[in-house]
Design an enzyme around this catalytic site. Structure first.
Site, PDB file in Angstrom:
ATOM      1  N   ARG A  88       0.794  -1.220   0.000  1.00 25.10           N
ATOM      2  CA  ARG A  88       0.000   0.000   0.000  1.00 25.10           C
ATOM      3  C   ARG A  88       0.831   1.276   0.000  1.00 25.10           C
ATOM      4  O   ARG A  88       0.568   2.193  -0.785  1.00 25.10           O
ATOM      5  CB  ARG A  88      -0.941   0.037   1.216  1.00 25.10           C
ATOM      6  CG  ARG A  88      -2.175  -0.790   1.048  1.00 25.10           C
ATOM      7  CD  ARG A  88      -2.587  -1.421   2.340  1.00 25.10           C
ATOM      8  NE  ARG A  88      -1.637  -2.453   2.691  1.00 25.10           N
ATOM      9  CZ  ARG A  88      -1.766  -3.737   2.330  1.00 25.10           C
ATOM     10  NH1 ARG A  88      -2.808  -4.123   1.675  1.00 25.10           N
ATOM     11  NH2 ARG A  88      -0.849  -4.632   2.643  1.00 25.10           N
ATOM     12  N   THR A  89       1.833   1.361   0.863  1.00 30.16           N
ATOM     13  CA  THR A  89       2.573   2.615   0.962  1.00 30.16           C
ATOM     14  C   THR A  89       3.313   2.896  -0.346  1.00 30.16           C
ATOM     15  O   THR A  89       3.331   4.020  -0.845  1.00 30.16           O
ATOM     16  CB  THR A  89       3.570   2.572   2.140  1.00 30.16           C
ATOM     17  OG1 THR A  89       2.862   2.161   3.313  1.00 30.16           O
ATOM     18  CG2 THR A  89       4.202   3.928   2.393  1.00 30.16           C
ATOM     19  N   LYS A 136      26.695  -5.492  -2.641  1.00 31.35           N
ATOM     20  CA  LYS A 136      27.915  -4.698  -2.802  1.00 31.35           C
ATOM     21  C   LYS A 136      28.260  -3.910  -1.540  1.00 31.35           C
ATOM     22  O   LYS A 136      29.346  -3.377  -1.432  1.00 31.35           O
ATOM     23  CB  LYS A 136      27.742  -3.747  -3.991  1.00 31.35           C
ATOM     24  CG  LYS A 136      27.529  -4.478  -5.311  1.00 31.35           C
ATOM     25  CD  LYS A 136      27.499  -3.507  -6.471  1.00 31.35           C
ATOM     26  CE  LYS A 136      27.226  -4.260  -7.773  1.00 31.35           C
ATOM     27  NZ  LYS A 136      27.106  -3.342  -8.905  1.00 31.35           N
ATOM     28  N   ARG A 196      11.513   4.015   2.654  1.00 30.27           N
ATOM     29  CA  ARG A 196      11.190   2.973   3.655  1.00 30.27           C
ATOM     30  C   ARG A 196      12.437   2.135   3.867  1.00 30.27           C
ATOM     31  O   ARG A 196      13.081   1.697   2.905  1.00 30.27           O
ATOM     32  CB  ARG A 196      10.045   2.087   3.188  1.00 30.27           C
ATOM     33  CG  ARG A 196       9.867   0.877   4.094  1.00 30.27           C
ATOM     34  CD  ARG A 196       8.649   0.074   3.779  1.00 30.27           C
ATOM     35  NE  ARG A 196       7.435   0.764   4.194  1.00 30.27           N
ATOM     36  CZ  ARG A 196       6.249   0.180   4.308  1.00 30.27           C
ATOM     37  NH1 ARG A 196       6.099  -1.100   4.031  1.00 30.27           N
ATOM     38  NH2 ARG A 196       5.189   0.867   4.690  1.00 30.27           N
ATOM     39  N   HIS A 210       5.852   5.582  11.334  1.00 31.92           N
ATOM     40  CA  HIS A 210       5.274   5.503  10.001  1.00 31.92           C
ATOM     41  C   HIS A 210       4.334   6.708   9.851  1.00 31.92           C
ATOM     42  O   HIS A 210       3.108   6.574   9.881  1.00 31.92           O
ATOM     43  CB  HIS A 210       4.510   4.181   9.857  1.00 31.92           C
ATOM     44  CG  HIS A 210       4.182   3.795   8.452  1.00 31.92           C
ATOM     45  ND1 HIS A 210       4.197   4.687   7.398  1.00 31.92           N
ATOM     46  CD2 HIS A 210       3.816   2.602   7.921  1.00 31.92           C
ATOM     47  CE1 HIS A 210       3.854   4.051   6.286  1.00 31.92           C
ATOM     48  NE2 HIS A 210       3.626   2.786   6.577  1.00 31.92           N
TER      49      HIS A 210
HETATM   50  C1  NCD Z   1       2.529  -1.434   7.901  1.00 31.25           C
HETATM   51  C2  NCD Z   1       4.029  -1.200   7.940  1.00 31.25           C
HETATM   52  O1  NCD Z   1       4.736  -1.417   6.962  1.00 31.25           O
HETATM   53  O2  NCD Z   1       4.449  -0.745   8.988  1.00 31.25           O
HETATM   54  N1  NCD Z   1       2.001  -1.460   6.644  1.00 31.25           N
HETATM   55  C3  NCD Z   1       1.606  -0.299   6.028  1.00 31.25           C
HETATM   56  O3  NCD Z   1       2.416   0.482   5.611  1.00 31.25           O
HETATM   57  N2  NCD Z   1       0.298  -0.062   5.903  1.00 31.25           N
HETATM   58  C4  NCD Z   1       2.036  -2.468   8.821  1.00 31.25           C
HETATM   59  C5  NCD Z   1       2.621  -3.854   8.831  1.00 31.25           C
HETATM   60  O4  NCD Z   1       3.543  -4.191   8.101  1.00 31.25           O
HETATM   61  O5  NCD Z   1       2.109  -4.653   9.614  1.00 31.25           O
END
Ligand code: NCD
Length: 336
Positions: free
Chosen positions: A80-81, A111, A133, A161
């Site tokens: 999703r993100t 590397k 991320r 997040h």
């Molecule tokens: C979450 C994350 O990556 O922290 N997912 C998200 O971005 N909606 C939650 C998760 O991984 O459980």
């Protein structure tokens, strides 16, 4: 008794210079690493901008970030993100460099290049903004320190997040129509490693929320430093393992996945994995005007039959709010 803080501590302890990171009315050129940077006004700006962008015609949307180059660089799995960041930037007319799977395909993998050098490389390629991320808790901060390009965290380790928390706040506004002050939030699941919970609990406290109940087993309780911080913000925090009692009084239930990837062994993970399943029996206890949220991905913490319950808003509503919330954040940072 204050226990040792093992993980998911608060951001202010990561840097001594909080003022430099503060976002209070003017988003232009800022990094977004933690919700602790945000004032209430800054959050309202995101909500207003998201509504505005959503209402524009497709043609008008395409003009908003025309001529900008946005990088979306992910060193951890994401559905999703990643997709909503790429889509939001694209719909707003930016050109997007999508770097998914950096943990497998970039020069950092075999590397041995550092995150910092990778970020400097993206700066040299003249990107205007990077959504990042990464599994390290301090990754957003480290990236922001080596580049002048704004960094927007799309999830940093176990810590934060922030874009998820902003889209969660937009979901709460849209689905309940109520003010943060008047809501009782119940967080369920992995409150230790779950970065979405860390960010949302802090952001709701900033928005004026006064009551949170934390439902978790002892192994995955909310970090002590974060609980202390919430209390210092005037939040009445209750910790319990009684899911049924907690959900009866909830306005918002925020359920989360147990974060398998951070456990030392499969055995430890399995011990806590299915401690609190929300099924139709549990939903019978929930108020009719309450909502059930989940940042997703979901494993088995919510039974499939609950998906059809009108109070379950994780799909499609919560996911959908991610699109224009992330678009709004990029717009405020790049265009003011
Ligand atoms: C979450 C994350 O990556 O922290 N997912 C998200 O971005 N909606 C939650 C998760 O991984 O459980």
């Amino acid at each position: 008794m204050v226990q040792k803080i093992e993980t998911g501590d608060i951001f202010t302890e990561l840097n001594e210079n909080g003022e430099q990171w503060r976002i209070d009315g003017d988003w232009r050129g800022k990094d977004l690493i933690s919700v602790e940077q945000l004032s209430r006004e800054a959050v309202d700006q995101v909500l207003v901008t998201a509504d505005y962008l959503e209402r524009l015609s497709k043609l008008e949307q395409k003009q908003v970030l025309a001529g900008k180059d946005v990088g979306v660089a992910f060193w951890q799995d994401s559905t999703r993100t990643y997709s909503s960041s790429v889509l939001a930037a694209t719909r707003l007319g930016a050109d997007v460099l999508g770097l998914h799977g950096m943990h497998a395909y970039s020069s950092t993998y075999k590397k041995g290049e550092s995150l910092e050098k990778t970020i400097e490389t993206l700066e040299a390629l003249e990107l205007n903004l990077i959504v990042l991320r990464h599994p390290d808790d301090d990754s957003g901060l480290r990236a922001a320190q080596v580049t002048k390009i704004p960094i927007v965290s799309g999830g940093a380790g176990k810590l934060e997040h922030p874009t998820q928390a902003l889209l969660d706040v937009r979901t709460i506004r849209a689905e309940t129509g109520r003010r943060a002050e008047d809501l009782h939030l119940v967080f369920v699941g992995d409150l230790k490693y779950g970065r979405t919970v860390h960010s949302l609990s802090k952001l709701m406290a900033i928005m004026g929320n006064k009551r949170m109940t934390l439902v978790a087993t002892d192994e995955v309780k909310m970090p002590r430093g974060l609980v202390k911080w919430l209390v210092s913000q005037g939040v009445d925090v209750e910790e319990t393992s009684d899911l049924r009692a907690a959900v009866r009084e909830a306005d918002i239930i925020y359920d989360t996945r147990v974060q398998r990837e951070w456990f030392d062994s499969e055995e430890e993970y399995l011990k806590v994995k299915s401690a609190f399943q929300i099924n139709s029996e549990v939903m019978k206890l929930v108020k009719s005007d309450a909502i059930l949220m989940h940042p997703l991905p979901m494993v088995d913490e919510i039974a499939p039959e609950v998906d059809a319950d009108p109070r379950a808003v994780y799909l499609p509503q919560q996911v959908n709010h991610g699109l224009w919330t992330r678009g709004a954040i990029m717009t405020l940072i790049l265009e003011g």
